[in-house]
Design an enzyme around this catalytic site. Sequence first.
Site, PDB file in Angstrom:
ATOM      1  N   GLY A 108     -13.537 -18.480  30.071  1.00  6.48           N
ATOM      2  CA  GLY A 108     -13.917 -18.600  28.636  1.00  6.48           C
ATOM      3  C   GLY A 108     -15.294 -18.174  28.651  1.00  6.48           C
ATOM      4  N   ARG A 109     -15.913 -18.274  29.823  1.00  6.14           N
ATOM      5  CA  ARG A 109     -17.353 -17.945  29.902  1.00  6.14           C
ATOM      6  C   ARG A 109     -18.134 -17.258  31.230  1.00  6.14           C
ATOM      7  NH1 ARG A 109     -20.708 -23.703  30.643  1.00  6.14           N
ATOM      8  NH2 ARG A 109     -18.895 -24.695  31.574  1.00  6.14           N
ATOM      9  N   LYS A 124     -21.639 -16.309  34.687  1.00  6.35           N
ATOM     10  CA  LYS A 124     -21.099 -17.602  34.171  1.00  6.35           C
ATOM     11  C   LYS A 124     -22.177 -17.807  33.140  1.00  6.35           C
ATOM     12  CE  LYS A 124     -19.544 -22.498  35.000  1.00  6.35           C
ATOM     13  NZ  LYS A 124     -19.165 -23.358  35.968  1.00  6.35           N
ATOM     14  N   ARG A 187     -22.177 -16.192  40.337  1.00  4.67           N
ATOM     15  CA  ARG A 187     -21.498 -16.906  41.335  1.00  4.67           C
ATOM     16  C   ARG A 187     -20.607 -15.883  42.199  1.00  4.67           C
ATOM     17  NH1 ARG A 187     -17.389 -21.307  38.260  1.00  4.67           N
ATOM     18  NH2 ARG A 187     -16.295 -19.534  37.017  1.00  4.67           N
ATOM     19  N   ARG A 194      -7.173 -19.383  40.925  1.00  3.28           N
ATOM     20  CA  ARG A 194      -6.973 -20.731  40.878  1.00  3.28           C
ATOM     21  C   ARG A 194      -5.546 -20.947  40.974  1.00  3.28           C
ATOM     22  NH1 ARG A 194     -11.825 -22.124  37.181  1.00  3.28           N
ATOM     23  NH2 ARG A 194     -13.133 -20.307  37.627  1.00  3.28           N
ATOM     24  N   ASP A 267      -6.763 -25.986  37.196  1.00  5.63           N
ATOM     25  CA  ASP A 267      -7.571 -24.656  36.775  1.00  5.63           C
ATOM     26  C   ASP A 267      -8.841 -24.567  37.507  1.00  5.63           C
ATOM     27  OD1 ASP A 267      -7.990 -26.781  34.604  1.00  5.63           O
ATOM     28  OD2 ASP A 267      -9.538 -25.597  33.960  1.00  5.63           O
ATOM     29  N   ASP A 277     -15.950 -24.631  40.438  1.00  3.59           N
ATOM     30  CA  ASP A 277     -16.515 -25.132  39.103  1.00  3.59           C
ATOM     31  C   ASP A 277     -17.361 -26.416  39.411  1.00  3.59           C
ATOM     32  OD1 ASP A 277     -15.454 -22.987  37.843  1.00  3.59           O
ATOM     33  OD2 ASP A 277     -14.075 -24.280  36.739  1.00  3.59           O
TER      34      ASP A 277
END
Length: 505
Positions: A108-109, A124, A187, A194, A267, A277
């Site tokens: 989403g980002r 990110k 990153r 995932r 996820d 994450d």
Amino acid sequence: MTPSSTANRVSAPHPQNTNVPELAWKQRYASLGPDFVVALSPTPLPEPYWVARNRPLASALGLPQPWGSNDALLQTFTGNTAPAGAAQSASVYSGHQFGVWAGQLGDGRACSLGELQGLEVQLKGAGPTPFSRRGDGRAVLRSSIREFLCSEAMHALGVPTTRALCITGSDAPVWREERETAAVVTRVAQSFVRFGHFEHFSHGQQHGKLKTLADYVIDHFYPTCREHVGDGAQPYVALLAQVTQRTAEMVAHWQSVGFCHGVMNTDNMSILGLTLDYGPFQFLDAYDPAHICNHSDTQGRYAFYKQPNVAYWNLYCLGQALMPLIDDQEQAIAALETFKTHYPQALATRFAAKLGFSQAHDTQRPLIEMALKLMAQDRVDFTIFWRHLSHWAAGMDLADARVRDLFMDRAGADALLQAFRALHAQDDTDARAAVSTRMLRANPKYVLRNHLGELAIRAAKAKDFSVLQALQTVLEDPFDEHPDHEAWAGFAPDWAAGIEISCSS
Ligand code: AMP
Ligand code: MG
């Protein structure tokens, strides 16, 4: 794939940046096609500036040096220009969040540029993607600094993790609980696939795509899964077994350094067993097995002591997702159940090293349990205890009070030290010195405590990036002494308890 209506917010392609020398970008994941990724363009941020850089990683990627003065790279890693030869895409995945099926999520980002030197590079916070749902596609400076510092701190501790290349910032406002400013953290990992990627295609009954994904992961990252296939072994069962092993090792490593992942949703579980994450994570200060590091985790699903079980639960979600490719359910269950041997073995190996042994042995277990119980009872600082014990081991002298003084229960501490000394059963100074040296390589002096991150964030908000830089240098070398930064190895100050870390990032 059904991108949400945010697709119309994704900006139009922007010109390529010709000032960045053409690098040998590959698009291995993106070449799986439009069922796996959606092409997009990041949304530019005004007047970007460098916040943090990781020089060794830049060299490993083959970036031109010195890159700090390279404005073209600054624009590239903010998402303002496209590097020549790179593509830009977001991938689709789904997942279980807090134990509940959440359906489609996706990047989403995060915007992937493709792979350099076998490493995928993602921006990110570079703006909305077709998977942003109601999010703004942004990341704030605060959370980007935490991700950058922690990725590199974990790497230096030897914990498998995604890496962080740089942060760029902009004064553009981003709204969370309050007005903050935007940042982009770049990153890097061999792959960002995932568990949720597998769950996505499995739940969608897209079994052909599921197989494509599994074959991709096996071919690139787990080639040994194809061995013995002629003997009736199944590559997808082998994949499940290998991911189970890596995940067990990763979580054992987390537990051994007191690292708590705040959002162990499927996820956020890497198929490569990488820590992935960095949101509401925390290194424990005082040892409390029930510690919950995420203020949004009201049920304590991801409390520190529960994380091994959560990993096992998540692996079952992966196993479930792979079932359409596996003929024999018993084999899949057997692969998953290896967690119950791999995890304790991995944990025992880690704790053996922390205690100064080169190998795990059953006789160490009572000592480990004794230490953890006593630390929990007296809420002793996890990192400081192991570091002090490492120094104490050089003399193993009960008159040396540096470990005992960490405990309220002095008699308990003495009993612990005596048990430690008895287990090592070495009288000569050289042998004890060797134990101590081994322990000092296994028990870090510096970890990214919440309040240290906070110091770097506060300064960075005032455009002073020197604290961040100094902290980065110390955390890159966490087992060594840094006399100028002794205070960063000390107890967390009282105000640290008031730091609230939530999913808001
Ligand atoms: P996380 O809790 O960070 O693992 O994110 C869960 C999902 O929400 C993922 O699909 C993320 O890409 C998405 N997400 C998180 N924050 C944002 C944001 N600010 N804008 C868009 N999507 C987001
Ligand atoms: Mg996530």
